[in-house]
Design an enzyme around this catalytic site. Structure first.
Site, PDB file in Angstrom:
ATOM      1  N   ASP A 199       0.817  -1.220   0.000  1.00 47.69           N
ATOM      2  CA  ASP A 199       0.000   0.000   0.000  1.00 47.69           C
ATOM      3  C   ASP A 199       0.849   1.267   0.000  1.00 47.69           C
ATOM      4  O   ASP A 199       2.073   1.208   0.148  1.00 47.69           O
ATOM      5  CB  ASP A 199      -0.970  -0.011   1.195  1.00 47.69           C
ATOM      6  N   ASP A 242      -7.644  -2.328  14.365  1.00 53.33           N
ATOM      7  CA  ASP A 242      -9.046  -2.583  14.010  1.00 53.33           C
ATOM      8  C   ASP A 242      -9.195  -3.817  13.114  1.00 53.33           C
ATOM      9  O   ASP A 242     -10.248  -4.044  12.528  1.00 53.33           O
ATOM     10  CB  ASP A 242      -9.671  -1.349  13.331  1.00 53.33           C
ATOM     11  N   HIS A 277      -7.453  -4.412  10.357  1.00 49.47           N
ATOM     12  CA  HIS A 277      -7.184  -4.209   8.930  1.00 49.47           C
ATOM     13  C   HIS A 277      -5.901  -4.900   8.489  1.00 49.47           C
ATOM     14  O   HIS A 277      -4.982  -5.095   9.281  1.00 49.47           O
ATOM     15  CB  HIS A 277      -7.208  -2.727   8.537  1.00 49.47           C
ATOM     16  N   GLU A 324      -9.805  -1.601   5.402  1.00 55.91           N
ATOM     17  CA  GLU A 324     -10.460  -1.303   6.672  1.00 55.91           C
ATOM     18  C   GLU A 324     -11.712  -2.169   6.850  1.00 55.91           C
ATOM     19  O   GLU A 324     -12.211  -2.750   5.881  1.00 55.91           O
ATOM     20  CB  GLU A 324     -10.847   0.188   6.708  1.00 55.91           C
TER      21      GLU A 324
HETATM   22  C1  GLP Z   1      -0.631   0.373   8.761  1.00 57.09           C
HETATM   23  C2  GLP Z   1      -0.354  -0.413   7.445  1.00 57.09           C
HETATM   24  C3  GLP Z   1      -0.497  -1.883   7.630  1.00 57.09           C
HETATM   25  C4  GLP Z   1       0.129  -2.270   8.947  1.00 57.09           C
HETATM   26  C5  GLP Z   1      -0.673  -1.711  10.077  1.00 57.09           C
HETATM   27  C6  GLP Z   1      -0.036  -1.909  11.433  1.00 57.09           C
HETATM   28  O1  GLP Z   1      -1.579   1.360   8.696  1.00 57.09           O
HETATM   29  N1  GLP Z   1      -1.067   0.011   6.289  1.00 57.09           N
HETATM   30  O2  GLP Z   1       0.079  -2.579   6.530  1.00 57.09           O
HETATM   31  O3  GLP Z   1       0.148  -3.671   9.076  1.00 57.09           O
HETATM   32  O4  GLP Z   1      -1.068  -0.392   9.862  1.00 57.09           O
HETATM   33  O5  GLP Z   1       1.030  -1.045  11.646  1.00 57.09           O
HETATM   34  P1  GLP Z   1       2.119  -1.274  12.749  1.00 57.09           P
HETATM   35  O6  GLP Z   1       2.959  -2.418  12.279  1.00 57.09           O
HETATM   36  O7  GLP Z   1       2.910   0.003  12.801  1.00 57.09           O
HETATM   37  O8  GLP Z   1       1.404  -1.579  14.015  1.00 57.09           O
END
Ligand code: GLP
Length: 240
Positions: free
Chosen positions: A66, A134, A136, A141
Site C-alpha cells: 500500500d 481494528d 485491517h 479497513e
Molecule cells: C498500517 C499499514 C499496515 C500495517 C498496520 C499496522 O496502517 N497500512 O500494513 O500492518 O497499519 O502497523 P504497525 O505495524 O505500525 O502496528
C-alpha cells in the site's frame, strides 16, 4: 488453516519471521512486503544476513501492499521512502524489481488495476502482513469486500489516530486516503506470514483467529487461506 507460532516478544517475533522468510529469499521468488513498525525487525535481519552471508536479492521481485494518497515519494513517511530506508537501500535488489503502489497520479483506480495486473503476471510467493488494531490488513479497513482488488480507500479514524505518531503527532498531517492491495489480491499470495506484537493488537488477533469470517474484521478472511503462518508475541496473544 493457521499455523500459530507464539513467541515472547518483538525481537523473538522478528527472529522467527526471518526464519520463515529465509526460505523464500532465493532467485526467482516474489516477495510481498509490508510497512509499519511490525516488519522493521525482520528487515533488519534481512539486511544483516545480506551483509554477513551475501544472500542476494538480484533475482528477487517485490510488491508492496500500500501507499498513502498524495504524499510525494520524497516524504519520509511515504511507504516508498520507508521501504528504501529500511530495506531496499541496504540490499542488492535492482530498483526495477521493486514495486510500491503509487499514491500520486491522474487516475489512481487505473493505476491500481495495472498494479494487480503486474502481480497476476508475477504471483507473490510469500506475503508479509502486519495487522491494524481494528483488524485491517494493508489498508483494507473493516467493511472492505473480501474480493476487493487493489483500490483507493478512505482510512478509518482509528487508523489515522494510530499513524499520527509518524506525522509529528499532528492528526491534520496524516493522509486520509491510501491505495491498497485489495483483500482479493492478498488472498492470491501462495503463502502468508502475519506478525502481530503488542497489547494493542490483542483484540484484532483474537477476532482474526477465533472470530467469525466477517468483513468487520478484515484479517478474519485469512481463515480461508491454505497457508498462513501467524507469529504472535505474548502481549498480542493475551486474549487467545
Ligand atoms: C498500517 C499499514 C499496515 C500495517 C498496520 C499496522 O496502517 N497500512 O500494513 O500492518 O497499519 O502497523 P504497525 O505495524 O505500525 O502496528
Amino acid at each position: 488453516m493457521f499455523n500459530v507460532i507464539k513467541v515472547k516478544d518483538y525481537e523473538e517475533a522478528s527472529d522467527k519471521a526471518f526464519e520463515v522468510m529465509k526460505d523464500f529469499i532465493k532467485p526467482g521468488k516474489v516477495l510481498g512486503l509490508a510497512t509499519g513498525s511490525t516488519p522493521i525487525g525482520l528487515y533488519q535481519r534481512m539486511v544483516k544476513d545480506h551483509e554477513e552471508n551475501g544472500t542476494s536479492y538480484k533475482e528477487i521481485k517485490t510488491f508492496n501492499l500500500d501507499e498513502y494518497v498524495g504524499l510525494p515519494i520524497s516524504h519520509p513517511e511515504s511507504y516508498y521512502a520507508f521501504m528504501h530506508r529500511n530495506l531496499f537501500d541496504h540490499i542488492d535488489i535492482p530498483e526495477e524489481n521493486t514495486h510500491v503502489p503509487s499514491g500520486l497520479g491522474e487516475d489512481l483506480e487505473a493505476q491500481a488495476a495495472a498494479y494487480d495486473a503486474m502481480i497476476a503476471k508475477d504471483p507473490v510467493d510469500i506475503q508479509l502482513l502486519g495487522i491494524g488494531s481494528d483488524g485491517h490488513i494493508a489498508f483494507n479497513e473493516p467493511g472492505t469486500a473480501f474480493d476487493s482488488p487493489t483500490h483507493v480507500t478512505d482510512l478509518a479514524e482509528s487508523t489515522i489516530k494510530d499513524n499520527c505518531r509518524f506525522f509529528d503527532n499532528d492528526i491534520s498531517k496524516v493522509p486520509t486516503q491510501a491505495v491498497t492491495q485489495g483483500i482479493g489480491t492478498i488472498m492470491k499470495a501462495k503463502n502468508i506470514l502475519l506478525i502481530a506484537t503488542g497489547a494493542n493488537k490483542a483484540q484484532a488477533v483474537k477476532d482474526m483467529i477465533n472470530g467469525p469470517v466477517d468483513e468487520a474484521c478484515p484479517a478474519s478472511i485469512l481463515q480461508k487461506h491454505d497457508n498462513v503462518t501467524i507469529i504472535v508475541d505474548e502481549a498480542a496473544a493475551s486474549l487467545l
